[in-house]
Write an enzyme that holds these catalytic residues in place. Sequence first.
Site, PDB file in Angstrom:
ATOM      1  N   ASP A  51      51.246 -14.883 -27.160  1.00 49.65           N
ATOM      2  CA  ASP A  51      51.059 -13.813 -26.567  1.00 49.65           C
ATOM      3  C   ASP A  51      49.711 -13.425 -26.052  1.00 49.65           C
ATOM      4  OD1 ASP A  51      50.469 -13.266 -28.846  1.00 49.65           O
ATOM      5  OD2 ASP A  51      51.328 -11.374 -28.893  1.00 49.65           O
ATOM      6  N   ASP A 272      25.163 -29.402 -17.865  1.00 48.27           N
ATOM      7  CA  ASP A 272      25.408 -28.901 -16.512  1.00 48.27           C
ATOM      8  C   ASP A 272      26.123 -27.542 -16.824  1.00 48.27           C
ATOM      9  OD1 ASP A 272      26.702 -28.415 -14.285  1.00 48.27           O
ATOM     10  OD2 ASP A 272      27.229 -30.935 -13.795  1.00 48.27           O
ATOM     11  N   HIS A 364      29.016 -40.556  -7.640  1.00 47.64           N
ATOM     12  CA  HIS A 364      29.605 -39.423  -7.156  1.00 47.64           C
ATOM     13  C   HIS A 364      28.785 -39.007  -5.804  1.00 47.64           C
ATOM     14  CE1 HIS A 364      26.328 -36.840  -8.925  1.00 47.64           C
ATOM     15  NE2 HIS A 364      26.657 -37.705 -10.309  1.00 47.64           N
ATOM     16  N   ARG A 422      21.033 -36.277 -14.667  1.00 47.36           N
ATOM     17  CA  ARG A 422      21.462 -35.692 -13.266  1.00 47.36           C
ATOM     18  C   ARG A 422      20.591 -34.365 -13.058  1.00 47.36           C
ATOM     19  NH1 ARG A 422      26.805 -35.500 -14.223  1.00 47.36           N
ATOM     20  NH2 ARG A 422      26.867 -33.439 -14.839  1.00 47.36           N
TER      21      ARG A 422
END
Length: 456
Positions: A51, A272, A364, A422
């Site tokens: 729940d 990231d 990418h 990156r």
Amino acid sequence: MFEKMFANLGKMPEPISIEEYISRQNELYSTFQSSDVLILCSSLETIHSNDVHHPYRTQSNLLYLTGWAEPESIMFATKASGTWKTHLFVQPKDTLKEIWEGRRPGLEGAEKNWPIDQAHSIDDVESTLIEMLSKANRVFHRMGVMPSIDELVVSSIKKRDRARQRLGTGPISVEDPSNKIAEMRLIKSDAEIAQMKFASDVSSLAHIAAMRHGGNNATENQLQSIIEGFFRYAGTSGWSYPSIVGSGENATILHYKENNSPCENGDIVLIDAGAEFRGYAADITRSWPTNGIFTEPQRELYQIVLDSQIAAINECVPGNPYTAPHEAARKVLAEGLIKIGIITQTLEEALDSKSGQLKDWYMHNTSHWIGLDVHDVGVYLPNGEPRVLQPGMCLTIEPGLYFGAWRPDVDCPQRYSNIGIRIEDDVLIGENGPVVLTERCPKTITEIESIVGNAI
Ligand SMILES: [Mn+2]
């Protein structure tokens, strides 16, 4: 631990004004005919376990038009007596429920503090919508967000099918309004940019906090906790997407999510992570040596990625196609890899999308739109042509190089084994050129070496 960092943050911007929301609504309504109706549903709540719910986040289109963030809500708009009116179904006040689940603005609160002409109880949604739909011609509604409303729309079309022949009214088509709204969301207002700048500042300082802590004897999860801890400390709602904290080999996995390894001395850690503030996202990546000193091979790759990132940012000017930054980044990356002998093809061959060697190490795209969604809405190729950049658009610039020695598909050069880098910033297309919203996050080799491990 964050006091000094927080003192440097600067003030939170004013929230987006009621007037701005109303002008967005009117801009959208001006594209409709007077017999059209618009329906926008909130996201459904989702279960974490038993729940317990996941933290709630509503649909960005609803946020964009109303700022309303509560669950169990449906906005609709119709034209009556020559004027468009914005209605909202909300959960009514209910003391017992509020004791357990938290405060509700209720009908009165919605009308008073949100850009809503009339609020209704969500308990009346069926009868009210059926009545409204019976007078509509076209229904602007996105299917698949709230199945109960999809059913209602479809059944009202079926029901009116016979009556329409007699009365000439009733819905005849359902259209998704998302593209109309996406076109508006693509160009950010000054108030939106102020929210994004704050999300960007918080995220930049969070990255600095992790750098200052450094990676010596740290684990990925500890660095994640510093970053996300500052997101909350600074008053944002938290992350705008799950943080990626990958060290060593893990930095070469684009969407690494375990974030639970110890950082090895001398490895690169790639982080990231970005905060969400009033629904608006920031998205930053930084990559730095855990001990604060780049090795020679790390330095070579890092400088190539940084040069390519700066070349791509310089292409973020009005009038350029949105593909210009990606092309600039790829060119600099390929030239760099040719220079250090990783790529053995000519520049032209290296850039070929099928047989080029660049895609072995950079697989990418360089950019995505950013706004209320981290991967924000907006068609990239309207009518098959690349979108032309205009002032007010925001996109990320995030080239990288990934030398995973674990990969069976490539022969990873030993010298660059398991280095993943990156560098990502969020860029606003300004009238006079690029505005880097995440400029407060350091990225040169000199800056990074002076900060990493240098706790304040
Ligand atoms: Mn990104």
